[in-house]
Motif scaffolding. Structure first.
Motif, PDB file in Angstrom:
ATOM      1  N   PHE A  11       0.823  -1.211   0.000  1.00 57.40           N
ATOM      2  CA  PHE A  11       0.000   0.000   0.000  1.00 57.40           C
ATOM      3  C   PHE A  11       0.859   1.264   0.000  1.00 57.40           C
ATOM      4  O   PHE A  11       0.459   2.302  -0.518  1.00 57.40           O
ATOM      5  N   ALA A  12       2.052   1.185   0.580  1.00 60.89           N
ATOM      6  CA  ALA A  12       2.891   2.379   0.706  1.00 60.89           C
ATOM      7  C   ALA A  12       3.664   2.695  -0.573  1.00 60.89           C
ATOM      8  O   ALA A  12       4.196   3.799  -0.710  1.00 60.89           O
ATOM      9  N   GLU A  13       3.745   1.752  -1.494  1.00 63.83           N
ATOM     10  CA  GLU A  13       4.611   1.924  -2.659  1.00 63.83           C
ATOM     11  C   GLU A  13       3.784   2.007  -3.937  1.00 63.83           C
ATOM     12  O   GLU A  13       3.164   1.039  -4.353  1.00 63.83           O
ATOM     13  N   PHE A  14       3.800   3.205  -4.520  1.00 58.10           N
ATOM     14  CA  PHE A  14       3.056   3.466  -5.745  1.00 58.10           C
ATOM     15  C   PHE A  14       3.921   4.368  -6.620  1.00 58.10           C
ATOM     16  O   PHE A  14       5.129   4.470  -6.400  1.00 58.10           O
ATOM     17  N   PHE A  15       3.346   5.027  -7.631  1.00 59.11           N
ATOM     18  CA  PHE A  15       4.158   5.855  -8.515  1.00 59.11           C
ATOM     19  C   PHE A  15       4.739   7.082  -7.817  1.00 59.11           C
ATOM     20  O   PHE A  15       5.745   7.638  -8.249  1.00 59.11           O
ATOM     21  N   GLY A  16       4.112   7.523  -6.742  1.00 57.47           N
ATOM     22  CA  GLY A  16       4.682   8.584  -5.918  1.00 57.47           C
ATOM     23  C   GLY A  16       5.152   9.796  -6.692  1.00 57.47           C
ATOM     24  O   GLY A  16       4.374  10.462  -7.383  1.00 57.47           O
ATOM     25  N   ALA A  17       6.439  10.090  -6.603  1.00 56.82           N
ATOM     26  CA  ALA A  17       7.006  11.282  -7.228  1.00 56.82           C
ATOM     27  C   ALA A  17       6.891  11.260  -8.748  1.00 56.82           C
ATOM     28  O   ALA A  17       7.009  12.306  -9.398  1.00 56.82           O
ATOM     29  N   LEU A  18       6.664  10.079  -9.323  1.00 59.32           N
ATOM     30  CA  LEU A  18       6.546   9.984 -10.780  1.00 59.32           C
ATOM     31  C   LEU A  18       5.160  10.377 -11.293  1.00 59.32           C
ATOM     32  O   LEU A  18       5.004  10.671 -12.476  1.00 59.32           O
ATOM     33  N   GLU A  19       4.156  10.373 -10.410  1.00 58.86           N
ATOM     34  CA  GLU A  19       2.792  10.640 -10.868  1.00 58.86           C
ATOM     35  C   GLU A  19       2.681  12.004 -11.549  1.00 58.86           C
ATOM     36  O   GLU A  19       2.015  12.134 -12.578  1.00 58.86           O
ATOM     37  N   ALA A  20       3.349  13.008 -10.983  1.00 58.17           N
ATOM     38  CA  ALA A  20       3.287  14.343 -11.587  1.00 58.17           C
ATOM     39  C   ALA A  20       3.909  14.346 -12.980  1.00 58.17           C
ATOM     40  O   ALA A  20       3.450  15.076 -13.878  1.00 58.17           O
ATOM     41  N   GLN A  21       4.941  13.525 -13.174  1.00 60.40           N
ATOM     42  CA  GLN A  21       5.567  13.420 -14.496  1.00 60.40           C
ATOM     43  C   GLN A  21       4.578  12.841 -15.510  1.00 60.40           C
ATOM     44  O   GLN A  21       4.465  13.332 -16.635  1.00 60.40           O
ATOM     45  N   TRP A  22       3.855  11.796 -15.105  1.00 64.54           N
ATOM     46  CA  TRP A  22       2.903  11.185 -16.041  1.00 64.54           C
ATOM     47  C   TRP A  22       1.764  12.150 -16.352  1.00 64.54           C
ATOM     48  O   TRP A  22       1.360  12.286 -17.509  1.00 64.54           O
ATOM     49  N   GLU A  23       1.259  12.814 -15.314  1.00 63.79           N
ATOM     50  CA  GLU A  23       0.148  13.736 -15.527  1.00 63.79           C
ATOM     51  C   GLU A  23       0.553  14.890 -16.435  1.00 63.79           C
ATOM     52  O   GLU A  23      -0.225  15.325 -17.301  1.00 63.79           O
ATOM     53  N   ALA A  24       1.773  15.404 -16.273  1.00 60.43           N
ATOM     54  CA  ALA A  24       2.247  16.513 -17.107  1.00 60.43           C
ATOM     55  C   ALA A  24       2.375  16.104 -18.563  1.00 60.43           C
ATOM     56  O   ALA A  24       2.289  16.941 -19.468  1.00 60.43           O
ATOM     57  N   ARG A  25       2.577  14.817 -18.807  1.00 58.26           N
ATOM     58  CA  ARG A  25       2.733  14.307 -20.171  1.00 58.26           C
ATOM     59  C   ARG A  25       1.446  13.678 -20.709  1.00 58.26           C
ATOM     60  O   ARG A  25       1.449  13.075 -21.781  1.00 58.26           O
ATOM     61  N   GLY A  26       0.371  13.802 -19.953  1.00 57.95           N
ATOM     62  CA  GLY A  26      -0.905  13.259 -20.398  1.00 57.95           C
ATOM     63  C   GLY A  26      -0.935  11.740 -20.427  1.00 57.95           C
ATOM     64  O   GLY A  26      -1.634  11.137 -21.252  1.00 57.95           O
ATOM     65  N   ILE A  27      -0.186  11.103 -19.507  1.00 58.57           N
ATOM     66  CA  ILE A  27      -0.121   9.649 -19.449  1.00 58.57           C
ATOM     67  C   ILE A  27      -1.037   9.146 -18.332  1.00 58.57           C
ATOM     68  O   ILE A  27      -0.931   9.578 -17.187  1.00 58.57           O
ATOM     69  N   GLY A  28      -1.937   8.259 -18.679  1.00 56.60           N
ATOM     70  CA  GLY A  28      -2.788   7.636 -17.673  1.00 56.60           C
ATOM     71  C   GLY A  28      -2.149   6.364 -17.146  1.00 56.60           C
ATOM     72  O   GLY A  28      -1.214   5.824 -17.739  1.00 56.60           O
ATOM     73  N   PHE A  29      -2.647   5.880 -16.006  1.00 52.55           N
ATOM     74  CA  PHE A  29      -2.087   4.653 -15.454  1.00 52.55           C
ATOM     75  C   PHE A  29      -3.128   3.921 -14.625  1.00 52.55           C
ATOM     76  O   PHE A  29      -4.073   4.510 -14.096  1.00 52.55           O
ATOM     77  N   LYS A  30      -2.925   2.612 -14.546  1.00 54.99           N
ATOM     78  CA  LYS A  30      -3.819   1.759 -13.773  1.00 54.99           C
ATOM     79  C   LYS A  30      -2.967   0.878 -12.876  1.00 54.99           C
ATOM     80  O   LYS A  30      -1.926   0.362 -13.305  1.00 54.99           O
ATOM     81  N   TYR A  31      -3.403   0.700 -11.628  1.00 52.13           N
ATOM     82  CA  TYR A  31      -2.718  -0.193 -10.697  1.00 52.13           C
ATOM     83  C   TYR A  31      -3.435  -1.530 -10.640  1.00 52.13           C
ATOM     84  O   TYR A  31      -4.672  -1.588 -10.622  1.00 52.13           O
ATOM     85  N   VAL A  32      -2.669  -2.607 -10.597  1.00 53.18           N
ATOM     86  CA  VAL A  32      -3.200  -3.916 -10.244  1.00 53.18           C
ATOM     87  C   VAL A  32      -2.494  -4.303  -8.950  1.00 53.18           C
ATOM     88  O   VAL A  32      -1.280  -4.115  -8.818  1.00 53.18           O
TER      89      VAL A  32
END
Length: 202
Positions: A11-32
Motif C-alpha cells: 500500500f505504501a509503494e506506488f508511482f509517488g514522485a513519478l505521478e506528476a511526471q505522467w500527468e504533465a505528459r498526459g499519461i494515464g495509469f492503472k494499478y493492479v
C-alpha cells in the motif's frame, strides 16, 4: 493518450514522485494490486508500458509473494509484445527472475544511498543515472543471468541497473519514493524494515 499498467505490491509503494511526471505528459495509469488478492493480469495491447513497483518482502519469499509466477507470466507477455517494462526495487528482481535470474532472500534489506557509475557507454538508462547518488531500496537479491546486461553499478561494482533485449530496465534506484512514502512504510502492519529507516527518511 498513453496508458501504463503498474503492479503495486504494497500500500505504501506506488508511482509517488513519478505521478506528476505522467500527468504533465498526459499519461494515464492503472494499478493492479496482488497484495489485496487481485489477479495479476493485463493485456499488453491495452497498455503502452508495464511498471513493477516495490514491495515489503524479497521476491524469493513465496510465502509473502504467492503471485510471483503470475507476475512473471505478465512480464513475459509484455516482452513478447515488445512493450517497455520497468522494474523498481522488488520489481527489478521480478523482471530479472522472468529472464532466468537466481533470486535470494539475502540481504534481508538493501536500503542505502549509492553513487551510480555507467557500465555501458551508449546506454541511455545508464547514462541518465551515472554520477547520481540515489536511494537503493529492495529486499533480497538477484544474480543476473546471461540474458541481462548490467548498465550501471555502485562504488563496489554491484549492479544498480540492467537492461533486457526487449525494451526492459530493472533499477534498484527508487526515483518514485518520497519521504512520506517511507513514513507510510513504517506504519504498515508487520512490515519488515531496515534498522536505519529513520536515517533514510532524514
Amino acid at each position: 493518450m498513453k496508458r501504463f499498467l503498474a503492479v503495486q505490491h504494497s500500500f505504501a509503494e506506488f508511482f509517488g514522485a513519478l505521478e506528476a511526471q505522467w500527468e504533465a505528459r498526459g499519461i494515464g495509469f492503472k494499478y493492479v494490486r496482488p497484495v489485496t488478492g487481485e489477479d495479476v493480469a493485463g493485456t499488453p495491447s491495452q497498455f503502452d508500458a508495464l511498471w513493477l513497483l516495490g514491495a515489503a518482502y524479497a521476491a524469493a519469499d513465496h510465502e509473502h509473494c504467492p503471485w510471483l509466477d503470475d507476475e512473471m507470466r505478465l512480464v513475459r507477455a509484455f516482452a513478447k509484445s515488445k512493450r517497455p517494462i520497468v522494474g523498481l526495487g522488488f520489481g527489478a528482481h521480478v523482471l530479472a527472475a522472468a529472464y532466468g535470474a537466481t533470486l535470494s532472500a539475502e540481504p534481508e534489506h538493501d536500503a542505502r544511498f549509492a553513487l551510480a557509475h555507467a557500465l555501458v557507454a551508449d546506454d541511455p538508462g545508464g547514462r541518465a543515472i551515472a554520477g547520481g547518488r540515489g536511494l537503493v531500496m529492495a529486499n533480497g537479491g538477484a544474480e543476473l543471468g546471461p540474458g541481462l546486461e548490467p548498465v550501471a553499478a555502485d562504488e563496489e561494482g554491484r549492479w544498480l541497473a540492467f537492461r533486457t533485449a526487449e525494451l526492459g530496465y530493472g533499477l534498484l534506484f527508487r526515483p518514485e519514493l518520497k519521504p512520506g512514502m517511507l513514513e507510510d512504510m513504517v506504519m504498515e502492519d508487520e512490515r519488515p524494515l531496515p534498522d536505519d529507516i529513520g536515517a533514510l527518511i532524514d
